[in-house]
Design an enzyme around this catalytic site. Structure first.
Site, short mmCIF file in Angstrom:
data_model
loop_
_atom_site.label_atom_id
_atom_site.label_comp_id
_atom_site.label_asym_id
_atom_site.label_seq_id
_atom_site.Cartn_x
_atom_site.Cartn_y
_atom_site.Cartn_z
N ASP A 149 0.85 -1.19 0.00
CA ASP A 149 0.00 0.00 0.00
C ASP A 149 0.89 1.24 0.00
O ASP A 149 1.81 1.35 0.83
CB ASP A 149 -0.92 0.01 1.22
CG ASP A 149 -1.98 1.10 1.11
OD1 ASP A 149 -3.00 0.86 0.46
OD2 ASP A 149 -1.76 2.19 1.68
N ASN A 157 -2.15 12.89 -4.22
CA ASN A 157 -3.21 13.31 -5.14
C ASN A 157 -3.71 14.72 -4.81
O ASN A 157 -3.93 15.54 -5.72
CB ASN A 157 -4.39 12.33 -5.08
CG ASN A 157 -4.19 11.12 -5.96
OD1 ASN A 157 -3.50 11.18 -6.97
ND2 ASN A 157 -4.78 10.01 -5.58
N HIS A 162 -4.31 14.31 -9.61
CA HIS A 162 -4.46 12.90 -9.94
C HIS A 162 -3.54 12.45 -11.08
O HIS A 162 -3.17 11.28 -11.15
CB HIS A 162 -5.92 12.60 -10.30
CG HIS A 162 -6.83 12.65 -9.11
ND1 HIS A 162 -6.95 11.61 -8.22
CD2 HIS A 162 -7.66 13.64 -8.64
CE1 HIS A 162 -7.80 11.93 -7.27
NE2 HIS A 162 -8.25 13.16 -7.49
N ASP A 166 -1.28 9.24 -10.83
CA ASP A 166 -1.26 8.13 -11.79
C ASP A 166 0.18 7.80 -12.20
O ASP A 166 0.55 6.63 -12.36
CB ASP A 166 -2.09 8.47 -13.03
CG ASP A 166 -3.59 8.44 -12.75
OD1 ASP A 166 -3.98 7.91 -11.69
OD2 ASP A 166 -4.36 8.93 -13.59
N GLU A 192 -4.49 2.28 -4.72
CA GLU A 192 -3.03 2.42 -4.55
C GLU A 192 -2.43 1.18 -3.91
O GLU A 192 -1.37 1.23 -3.31
CB GLU A 192 -2.70 3.66 -3.70
CG GLU A 192 -3.10 3.59 -2.25
CD GLU A 192 -4.53 4.07 -1.97
OE1 GLU A 192 -4.81 4.37 -0.82
OE2 GLU A 192 -5.35 4.12 -2.91
#
Length: 282
Positions: A149, A157, A162, A166, A192
């Site tokens: 994680d 973010n 975002h 990404d 994630e």
């Protein structure tokens, strides 16, 4: 040679069709013209040099035989043309079949691969894990599950957007996919979160592999995220016969939760997680 030695035998001229047939066997149009011309000219020479002066064969017979040669050559040309058409059609069908196979392979891959990270998707991961767990139960296959994680990913973010988030996901996925071995299986499990299945390894070997991954991920420079290190927390668990998938996930998820709770950027195995749970309960 039979025709030359026995020219008086009716029908012996037909042996001159054999050179034409050789060209037909190889489907060679150029050779067919050469052999056809050879048969026609050769028979003309034999007729005017042997058959007409010595055997007094009529001119009509000569013309009929030459016409037979000519018609046979034309028929052979037609056969070669049809054969080439059939070959072209076969090549087209073969290519169409190959293209269809490629399209199916691409479609199958798209159904299995996560579009952003290039790792396997959630559905494929579970299908593969189900199959491996059957192998574990029947053949005593060694298997370890690790859940990754990304630490503070929501903050990435919120701070950089975002698009940068990404990019971070893709970079970390590339690192995970590039460092695991061929017998291992990596997937994007959630937003994630990543999952890796290790096979044919001892628990210590798998633990060392994820620890190495954790360190390598922490050293990645993310230019778009202000060059700040982005770390991962990892929970890893060794599969015990009879546990089943649900219990394996529960144990691994608890180990991941413990890694987060202990300060993140660390690897925790399910045994350590269980000890902490006992201590907390006491």
């Amino acid at each position: 040679m039979y025709f030359v030695l026995e020219p008086f035998v009716d029908g012996a001229q037909m042996t001159l069709m054999m050179p034409i047939m050789v060209a037909l066997i190889y489907f060679d149009r150029k050779l067919l013209y050469i052999m056809g011309l050879f048969s026609i000219v050769f028979y003309a020479g034999v007729y005017f040099g042997l058959e007409r002066p010595f055997l007094h064969k009529p001119l009509l017979e000569f013309l009929m035989v030459e016409c037979v040669f000519l018609v046979f050559v034309l028929m052979a040309i037609a056969v070669i043309i049809r054969a080439r058409e059939a070959r072209i059609n076969l090549e087209r069908l073969t290519k169409a079949g190959q293209d269809l196979m490629v399209e199916r392979a691409i479609s199958d891959k798209l159904l299995k691969i996560d579009a952003l990270t290039g790792l396997y998707n959630h559905k494929t991961f579970h299908e593969y894990l189900d199959s491996l767990l059957e192998q574990c139960e029947s053949n005593n296959l060694q298997l370890q599950l690790a859940l990754f994680d990304i630490d503070n990913f929501k903050q990435v973010n919120d701070t950089y957007g975002h698009r940068v988030g990404d990019l971070v996901l893709k970079v970390i996925a590339d690192k995970v996919g590039g460092m695991i071995e061929l017998n291992d299986f990596a997937a994007r499990y959630g937003g994630e979160e990543f999952a890796v299945i290790f096979t044919d390894k001892s628990f210590s070997e798998s633990y060392d592999a994820v620890e190495k991954l954790r360190k390598n991920i922490a050293q990645i420079e993310h230019l778009q995220a202000g060059n700040k290190p982005i770390t991962v927390s990892i929970g890893i668990c060794d599969y015990q016969l009879g546990d089943g998938k649900e219990l394996l996930f529960r144990k691994t998820d608890k180990a991941l939760y413990t890694a987060k709770k202990q300060g993140k950027n660390r690897v925790v195995n399910c045994a350590e997680s269980h000890k902490e749970e006992i201590v907390s309960f006491a």
